[in-house]
Design an enzyme around this catalytic site. Structure first.
Site, short mmCIF file in Angstrom:
data_model
loop_
_atom_site.label_atom_id
_atom_site.label_comp_id
_atom_site.label_asym_id
_atom_site.label_seq_id
_atom_site.Cartn_x
_atom_site.Cartn_y
_atom_site.Cartn_z
N LYS A 68 52.98 3.08 10.06
CA LYS A 68 54.18 3.26 10.88
C LYS A 68 54.49 4.74 11.08
O LYS A 68 54.73 5.19 12.20
CB LYS A 68 55.36 2.58 10.19
CG LYS A 68 56.73 3.03 10.62
CD LYS A 68 57.79 2.32 9.81
CE LYS A 68 59.12 2.98 9.69
NZ LYS A 68 59.21 4.38 9.40
N ASN A 69 54.50 5.50 10.01
CA ASN A 69 54.90 6.90 10.13
C ASN A 69 53.84 7.76 10.84
O ASN A 69 54.13 8.89 11.22
CB ASN A 69 55.23 7.48 8.76
CG ASN A 69 56.53 6.91 8.21
OD1 ASN A 69 57.22 6.17 8.90
ND2 ASN A 69 56.85 7.26 6.97
N CYS A 103 72.67 8.28 7.26
CA CYS A 103 71.78 7.12 7.12
C CYS A 103 71.99 6.60 5.71
O CYS A 103 72.39 7.36 4.84
CB CYS A 103 70.34 7.58 7.33
SG CYS A 103 69.12 6.38 6.84
N ARG A 147 70.15 12.95 6.04
CA ARG A 147 69.18 13.01 7.15
C ARG A 147 69.63 13.87 8.33
O ARG A 147 69.70 13.41 9.47
CB ARG A 147 68.86 11.61 7.63
CG ARG A 147 67.56 11.19 6.97
CD ARG A 147 67.04 9.93 7.38
NE ARG A 147 65.59 9.92 7.22
CZ ARG A 147 64.86 8.86 7.43
NH1 ARG A 147 65.41 7.76 7.83
NH2 ARG A 147 63.57 8.92 7.27
N ASP A 204 59.40 7.19 -0.42
CA ASP A 204 59.39 5.83 0.13
C ASP A 204 58.92 4.79 -0.91
O ASP A 204 59.14 3.59 -0.73
CB ASP A 204 58.48 5.75 1.36
CG ASP A 204 59.13 6.39 2.58
OD1 ASP A 204 60.27 6.86 2.47
OD2 ASP A 204 58.47 6.44 3.64
N ARG A 253 61.21 -3.64 10.25
CA ARG A 253 61.04 -2.33 10.91
C ARG A 253 59.71 -1.70 10.51
O ARG A 253 59.16 -0.87 11.25
CB ARG A 253 62.17 -1.39 10.52
CG ARG A 253 63.44 -1.57 11.31
CD ARG A 253 64.34 -0.37 11.09
NE ARG A 253 63.58 0.85 11.15
CZ ARG A 253 63.66 1.85 10.27
NH1 ARG A 253 64.49 1.78 9.27
NH2 ARG A 253 62.92 2.91 10.40
#
Ligand code: UD1
Length: 417
Positions: free
Chosen positions: A22-23, A116, A121, A305, A398
């Site tokens: 994803k990133n 967030c 952020r 993460d 997501r």
């Protein structure tokens, strides 16, 4: 209906294939905008964030089509000369488009990402760096417009190695006049992927993978075919699951070279790791050990993460573990949910969590509040006796293509509902 149900308490056995990152895919999709040609991007995960990015590109006239996991992005003819409106203002990851939009169009209006749930952020580093490249920024009621006639290469030193700011600076620098030297750049594998994508398309970037990047702007770019690497955080999530629940799993395509800090933690907990060209084999028995102290760090350190997934796995490890969160200041929201399941966790100050291993977790109803915290609750659900129901599945979707499918491949009784 927005829930995941798990009947847990059993060891994991089986194999699953790791999806594309994803990133990595999001900045690559943004970079396609700079290329003014057709790019074919393979191994794109089918996740909400990619879908949103596709919609954003389409909203300004890009033609994007998908066949299974391959995206074809044609950015030759755009119908809009700025990007604004709900598409861009409504999506946090649109910040990835800032540098690309300036490079291609010279103007963009965006909403401030704002607070967030995982922390502040802010985007001050992105904006300050772009200002140094000649960009003017006007702010109004939660929105900002960034505008530039011609981007100029310069020397930029980031005070923090921000992943997003590094990506935006690279994207702008590729189109800038002259050379941009970026010091204290982030070194995350997703930055390397972005640089490799741009380099294959004709950009001139030196120092890839290091903390000083030198970009010679203004080179003509051309369309390419490019494959997105596997997602190290998704692979790490399943690794933490087998550490927590025990068992023997094989993670096909796991990007092991990018996972060293996670594998070190897994070995410290007592897992047996076998790496092959095809992926990662992990064997973990019931008697996992605590990790006395671990701190999240920028790459190649232990990723922020993976902090919540690790915490879930450590909640039944023998002994006391301490985790320090050094990247984001509000990333312990999962603690209350794990405590509902019987974990014994105490927050020390703002940045440390002390986890005293308990014999077992017990299934109950819990609520996901963000992506990786939600994934950590799925791990806890696999470990817990009885049924766990995780509300707010959409947060997890997501970033995970089909987390239930993957866990079913690993023998877990899991379904949506
Ligand atoms: C990216 C990843 C995210 C990961 C994070 C850290 C994507 C889409 N997201 O997020 O999954 O958790 O890297 O590895 O790739 N900061 C500032 N000012 C700024 C920008 C950042 O103070 O302008 C601070 C942040 O508050 C944070 C730290 O820098 O404390 C790191 O943030 P950053 O590396 O920018 O994370 P993201 O790019 O948002």
């Amino acid at each position: 209906m927005d829930a995941i149900h798990i009947r847990g308490g059993n060891a994991l056995f089986g194999e699953t294939k790791i999806q594309g990152s994803k990133n990595a895919v999001l900045p690559v999709m943004a970079a396609a905008l700079l290329i003014e040609d057709v790019c074919i991007i393979e191994n794109c995960p089918r996740i909400l964030d990619v879908h949103h990015m596709q919609q954003l590109l389409e909203s300004i006239g890009c033609r994007v089509s998908r066949t299974d996991r391959t995206l074809t992005i044609d950015t030759r003819n755009l119908s809009e000369d700025t990007m604004s409106g709900e598409n861009v203002t409504g999506m946090r990851s649109s910040i990835t488009l800032l540098g690309a939009m300036l490079g291609r169009m010279g103007e963009v209006t965006m909403a401030y990402p704002g607070g967030c749930v995982i922390g502040e952020r802010p985007i001050d580093l992105h904006l300050n760096a772009l200002r140094r490249m000649g960009v003017s920024i006007y702010e109004k009621e939660g929105f900002f417009t960034a505008r530039v006639k011609e981007l100029e290469g310069t020397v930029i030193r980031l005070p923090i190695s921000s992943v997003g700011a590094t990506e935006n600076i690279i994207l702008a620098a590729v189109k800038a006049k002259g050379v941009t030297v970026l010091q204290n750049a982030a070194k995350e594998p997703e930055i390397v992927t972005l640089c490799e994508f741009l380099r294959e398309a004709g950009a001139v970037i030196e120092g890839i993978g290091g903390s000083v990047l030198i970009v010679q702007g203004g080179h003509k770019l051309h369309g390419i075919r490019f494959r997105i690497p596997a997602d190290r955080i998704v692979a790490g999530t399943y690794l933490m699951s087998v550490l927590g629940a025990g068992g023997h799993i094989f993670l096909e395509d796991a990007p092991v070279a990018q996972m060293r800090s996670m594998l070190k933690a897994a070995e410290e907990m007592g897992a047996e790791i076998h790496v092959s060209r095809e992926g990662l084999n992990v064997i973990a028995d019931e008697s996992r050990k605590a990790i006395p102290y671990l701190k999240t760090e920028v790459y190649p350190g232990f990723p922020t993460d993976m902090q919540s997934p690790l915490m879930a796995a450590l909640s039944t490890a023998r002994g006391v573990s301490v985790i320090e969160e050094a990247i984001f200041e509000n990333r312990f929201r999962i603690v209350e949910q794990l405590k509902k399941m019987g974990a014994c966790i105490e927050i020390l100050g703002k940045r440390q969590a002390r986890i005293e291993g308990v014999d077992s977790l017990l299934g109950c109803q819990v609520t996901a509040e963000e992506l990786r915290g939600g994934a950590a609750l799925v791990i806890a659900g696999c470990m817990a006796l009885g049924e766990t129901v995780i509300q707010n599945r959409h947060f997890i979707e997501r970033g995970y293509e089909d987390i239930c499918r993957d866990y079913r491949n690993l023998g877990v009784n899991i379904y949506t509902g």
